[in-house]
Design a protein around this motif. Sequence first.
Motif, PDB file in Angstrom:
ATOM      1  N   CYS A 170      15.477   9.449  52.748  1.00 23.31           N
ATOM      2  CA  CYS A 170      14.530  10.390  52.139  1.00 23.31           C
ATOM      3  C   CYS A 170      15.078  11.817  52.163  1.00 23.31           C
ATOM      4  O   CYS A 170      14.903  12.577  51.197  1.00 23.31           O
ATOM      5  CB  CYS A 170      13.185  10.316  52.858  1.00 23.31           C
ATOM      6  SG  CYS A 170      12.262   8.798  52.536  1.00 23.31           S
ATOM      7  N   LYS A 171      15.736  12.199  53.231  1.00 19.89           N
ATOM      8  CA  LYS A 171      16.366  13.519  53.274  1.00 19.89           C
ATOM      9  C   LYS A 171      17.396  13.660  52.155  1.00 19.89           C
ATOM     10  O   LYS A 171      17.496  14.712  51.513  1.00 19.89           O
ATOM     11  CB  LYS A 171      17.041  13.734  54.629  1.00 19.89           C
ATOM     12  CG  LYS A 171      16.114  14.022  55.790  1.00 19.89           C
ATOM     13  CD  LYS A 171      16.928  14.215  57.068  1.00 19.89           C
ATOM     14  CE  LYS A 171      16.076  14.578  58.255  1.00 19.89           C
ATOM     15  NZ  LYS A 171      16.892  14.735  59.495  1.00 19.89           N
ATOM     16  N   ASP A 174      15.786  14.114  48.894  1.00 23.95           N
ATOM     17  CA  ASP A 174      15.225  15.466  48.829  1.00 23.95           C
ATOM     18  C   ASP A 174      16.285  16.557  48.815  1.00 23.95           C
ATOM     19  O   ASP A 174      15.944  17.736  48.704  1.00 23.95           O
ATOM     20  CB  ASP A 174      14.308  15.714  50.041  1.00 23.95           C
ATOM     21  CG  ASP A 174      12.992  14.964  49.968  1.00 23.95           C
ATOM     22  OD1 ASP A 174      12.621  14.532  48.864  1.00 23.95           O
ATOM     23  OD2 ASP A 174      12.337  14.801  51.016  1.00 23.95           O
ATOM     24  N   ASP A 177      16.544  19.786  44.914  1.00 25.68           N
ATOM     25  CA  ASP A 177      15.217  20.134  44.427  1.00 25.68           C
ATOM     26  C   ASP A 177      15.025  19.517  43.046  1.00 25.68           C
ATOM     27  O   ASP A 177      15.991  19.239  42.327  1.00 25.68           O
ATOM     28  CB  ASP A 177      15.060  21.653  44.333  1.00 25.68           C
ATOM     29  CG  ASP A 177      15.081  22.337  45.697  1.00 25.68           C
ATOM     30  OD1 ASP A 177      15.025  21.623  46.722  1.00 25.68           O
ATOM     31  OD2 ASP A 177      15.170  23.584  45.731  1.00 25.68           O
ATOM     32  N   ASP A 178      13.777  19.344  42.662  1.00 25.78           N
ATOM     33  CA  ASP A 178      13.508  18.715  41.367  1.00 25.78           C
ATOM     34  C   ASP A 178      14.118  19.476  40.196  1.00 25.78           C
ATOM     35  O   ASP A 178      14.481  18.876  39.180  1.00 25.78           O
ATOM     36  CB  ASP A 178      11.997  18.571  41.158  1.00 25.78           C
ATOM     37  CG  ASP A 178      11.407  17.405  41.952  1.00 25.78           C
ATOM     38  OD1 ASP A 178      12.045  16.340  42.010  1.00 25.78           O
ATOM     39  OD2 ASP A 178      10.307  17.559  42.504  1.00 25.78           O
ATOM     40  N   ARG A 216      17.720  14.402  42.364  1.00 28.52           N
ATOM     41  CA  ARG A 216      16.518  13.761  42.899  1.00 28.52           C
ATOM     42  C   ARG A 216      16.004  12.702  41.917  1.00 28.52           C
ATOM     43  O   ARG A 216      15.921  12.929  40.716  1.00 28.52           O
ATOM     44  CB  ARG A 216      15.427  14.797  43.180  1.00 28.52           C
ATOM     45  CG  ARG A 216      14.300  14.251  44.071  1.00 28.52           C
ATOM     46  CD  ARG A 216      13.483  15.358  44.723  1.00 28.52           C
ATOM     47  NE  ARG A 216      12.656  14.808  45.781  1.00 28.52           N
ATOM     48  CZ  ARG A 216      11.350  14.551  45.649  1.00 28.52           C
ATOM     49  NH1 ARG A 216      10.722  14.826  44.515  1.00 28.52           N
ATOM     50  NH2 ARG A 216      10.668  14.040  46.658  1.00 28.52           N
ATOM     51  N   GLY A 220      10.847  10.636  42.688  1.00 30.16           N
ATOM     52  CA  GLY A 220      10.887  11.332  43.964  1.00 30.16           C
ATOM     53  C   GLY A 220      11.593  10.475  44.983  1.00 30.16           C
ATOM     54  O   GLY A 220      12.710  10.785  45.410  1.00 30.16           O
ATOM     55  N   TYR A 221      10.950   9.405  45.385  1.00 29.55           N
ATOM     56  CA  TYR A 221      11.581   8.331  46.151  1.00 29.55           C
ATOM     57  C   TYR A 221      11.366   7.033  45.370  1.00 29.55           C
ATOM     58  O   TYR A 221      10.273   6.813  44.830  1.00 29.55           O
ATOM     59  CB  TYR A 221      10.945   8.143  47.538  1.00 29.55           C
ATOM     60  CG  TYR A 221      10.839   9.367  48.399  1.00 29.55           C
ATOM     61  CD1 TYR A 221      11.773  10.409  48.336  1.00 29.55           C
ATOM     62  CD2 TYR A 221       9.793   9.493  49.310  1.00 29.55           C
ATOM     63  CE1 TYR A 221      11.653  11.518  49.141  1.00 29.55           C
ATOM     64  CE2 TYR A 221       9.668  10.601  50.126  1.00 29.55           C
ATOM     65  CZ  TYR A 221      10.594  11.621  50.038  1.00 29.55           C
ATOM     66  OH  TYR A 221      10.471  12.730  50.832  1.00 29.55           O
ATOM     67  N   SER A 441       8.852  16.677  47.773  1.00 31.38           N
ATOM     68  CA  SER A 441       9.944  16.805  48.730  1.00 31.38           C
ATOM     69  C   SER A 441       9.386  16.998  50.138  1.00 31.38           C
ATOM     70  O   SER A 441       8.467  17.780  50.346  1.00 31.38           O
ATOM     71  CB  SER A 441      10.822  17.998  48.341  1.00 31.38           C
ATOM     72  OG  SER A 441      11.910  18.119  49.214  1.00 31.38           O
TER      73      SER A 441
END
Length: 451
Positions: A170-171, A174, A177-178, A216, A220-221, A441
């Motif tokens: 996840c880090k 993230d 940034d988007d 990203r 997101g994930y 994030s």
Amino acid sequence: MSTSQNQMHLAAFVTAGPGRPGGWRYPGSERNWLSASYYQHIGRVLEQGRFDLMFFADILSVPDRLGNSMDSQLRYGSLGSLRLDPTPILASVAAVTRHLGVAATVSTSYLEPFPVARSFATTDHLSDGRAAWNVVTSFQDSEARNFGNDRHIDRDKRYERADEFLEVACKLWDSWDDDALVVDPAAPLFADPERVHRIDHEGEWFSVRGPLNVSRPPQGYPVIIQAGASPKGRDFAARWSDVIFCSHASLESAREFYQDIKGRAVRHGRRAEDVKILPMANPVIGPTTEAARETERQLADLVPPLAGLSTLAYHLDIDLSGLPLDEPLPDVDVPGVQGHYKEVVEMTRRDGLTLRELGKRYGGRTEGAFVGTAAEVADGMERWYTEGACDGFTVGAVHTPGAFEDFVRQVVPELQRRGVLRTEYEGETLRDNLGLERPASGTWRNRRYGA
């Protein structure tokens, strides 16, 4: 995001290989497992049926838990006799579908976070936001020996490693940034250095500097799937999972699991509806109830008892070869999958099965509530759904691809007519269609194991 919150969700359980020991022998089953076209056809069928996702199971060895031998697995085409790496298959299916989510099983016990995070971010981009990761911790010594270890990591330690693995992944997702990817030729500015970050992770299991070299993911994930059934596994699943895959022998045990997981999710600061629970269903459909039962019997006849017992020995991580075949499975301490043990104990006690009979049943599992005419199968699924046992189902194919085709052609219209299954896809991404928010994030910080 636009999606109906009062309709069931459907995942398809697919293996990149022969799957069930009786199913591949069934007349009309296709055996083109080494071709992309085989999986692409299944994907197209599932999308016609408005399935949410196509989920590929996987293991990292040819199991040898029954009698310390691979014979029964290879001879009968059981669980791990042939398993292609599912990750490349996702892209091939995504290329011929528009809405269907694509999920691969990847273990946290023997791989590293960076390549796994990179692979799923790539798949999410290439599929326009339809990727999912079924997180497993693995549990077999035969798998450990393929990665330079004599024995597998013990249960508590493997969940601790998995937790840190998810945190690092996840880090990495993230780390961009988007809006970091600018692509402005005039400036020139390709990616804004102020919006791409090293993660500098130092933990018990992993040291990863980052950042990821993929922007990203669209979701997101990627959607996280998990199947924890032990108390430790349930806690892990309730914290991390968007979708939980499980297996139950009765409506009552499914309802207990459903209520427990939803409660755990809420205690960890999540909404109950943010975790979708999709128990396994292996429908057998016929023009009449008796025709469906006859197909069920034919499929069972094609399963040698040792084929099912070798798979059960793998799942329980117990060598069953020394137990008498004509007596019931005794009470045993199970180092393997607790959920499968509870399921077979329930079946054994309810139906008075000997170990031999359990082997045939386990190798060709179907559920009584989902065997019959299309209307009867829909009745069973609707009952489980409306009585609080699930948010939908993970549908398996008793023979492939015919069972998926039968389900889409016959059961899907029944469910749609009753208003419990979508008639069209509502969203653009898998998260949209599952009714899940796109994580901002840093959302992972609210899901840390042991928090």
